[in-house]
Design a protein around this motif. Structure first.
Motif: not given
Length: 359
Positions: A218-220, A264-271, A328-333
């Motif tokens: 989900x976050x790459x 759901x990546x935010x919820x996974x982190x919070x759990x 913006x998700x993967x961080x590629x310049x």
């Protein structure tokens, strides 16, 4: 005053090597250091004694030429250079130190020597893309020989050699990797990881393989990035997190980036339990090792954990995100690299994008 030491080290194969290091000091400061590795301790001692006698009688020759192995040792012993050298480059330099090419004089290197090295590597099973790293990193070290160590090195020879090596097929670029897991493969992997996770639930360290796998897709994020995320960098209001020192070929440190935690990546982190300053306080090697064992047991071929990063990026494109948003998700310049390397779109998934537009 010259002196030498002999250090024993063991290779991964279990074989022993003996490195003789010769020092020359002046006014309590080391003005010259060189080393050479041998299979036998007596040979290392003989080299050390002979070099000490030679240096005592002739003195240290400034701006001299040395065996490439000595130059590689000097590079590895220089903290300012070695500490900023990446893991892959370190591995290659250490490997080159034990190759025959390390015995060639730094100022006498010729194209024929590089051809012979590449052929030896090919006969040992190395692919052209792998051998290319040998040439690129050796060139990088030799280019620093004169300005850093006052050692003569024939690094301009690479301008002549590289085109020849490419024409001969001895070196080349790696092929574009397009592997994505199928839905069936992912389902089987999750079942296997859940079984492994439950089996180890009584151990001291219980790795939540399923959460980490889903979060990675989900976050790459690279698994090394996932396992370094900190609670203090999580913004619950904006559902974002700071990824520290994100990989960037132009900048080794301080490349922090705010990344959105989508779906759901935010919820996974919070759990995750807040028992540590890290959200996923696990060794990334242990995570990938568990993944590989499950993958192998299921007979799933040619699938790497890093392919989950491609899977995540491709899913975002299939959902209709623009290339700037995915970056913006993967961080590629470099957006071209993102498009060429980290996307492998599945044609049938484009129907889903059309349905979303219709709604």
């Amino acid at each position: 005053m010259a002196s030498f030491t002999v250090e024993k080290r063991q290779l991964k194969s279990g074989e022993l090597r003996y490195k003789a290091t010769v020092f020359v000091k002046k006014n309590s400061r080391i003005i010259h250091r060189e080393s050479k590795t041998f299979r036998k301790k007596d040979l290392a001692r003989t080299f050390g004694r002979n070099r000490v006698l030679e240096l005592e009688s002739k003195g240290v020759q400034i701006n001299n030429s040395v065996p490439l192995g000595v130059l590689l040792d000097r590079f590895m012993n220089d903290a300012d250079l070695w500490n900023k050298t990446g893991r892959t480059k370190r591995y290659v330099i250490q490997m080159l130190r034990d190759c025959d090419i390390a015995n060639i004089d730094s100022n006498q290197l010729r194209t024929s020597d590089l051809i012979e090295h590449c052929r030896n590597r090919r006969s040992a099973g190395a692919k052209p893309a792998t051998v290319y790293h040998d040439i690129a990193y050796l060139r990088s070290v030799m280019k620093k020989a004169t300005p850093v160590f006052n050692i003569n090195a024939n690094y301009p020879i690479f301008d002549e050699a590289v085109p020849v090596l490419i024409d001969m097929g001895l070196v080349g670029k790696s092929q574009k990797r397009t592997r994505r897991p199928t839905e069936t493969e992912l389902d089987r992997l999750k079942e296997g990881l859940k079984a492994r996770q439950d089996f180890r639930s009584n151990g001291k360290t219980r790795i939540p393989f399923l959460d980490i796998l889903d979060f990675s897709i989900l976050t790459c994020m690279r698994i090394g990035e996932v396992c370094k995320l900190r609670w203090e960098d999580l913004n619950e209001e904006h559902k974002t997190i700071v990824v520290r020192d994100r990989k960037d070929p132009r900048k080794k440190e301080g490349n922090h980036m705010i990344v959105p935690l989508l779906a759901e990546s935010f919820d996974i982190a919070m759990n995750q339990p807040k028992t540590n300053e890290l959200i996923f306080p696990y060794n990334p090697r242990s995570v990938t090792a568990g993944f590989q064992r499950v993958r192998n047991s299921l007979g799933i071929e040619d699938l790497r954990y890093h392919d989950m990063r491609r899977e995540g990026a491709s899913r975002l494109f299939e959902k209709g995100y623009s290339i700037e948003e995915v970056a913006q998700v993967t961080g590629h310049r470099n957006i071209n690299i993102l498009w060429q390397v980290y996307t492998q779109l599945l044609p049938h998934k484009l129907h889903n994008k059309q349905k979303n537009k219709a709604r």
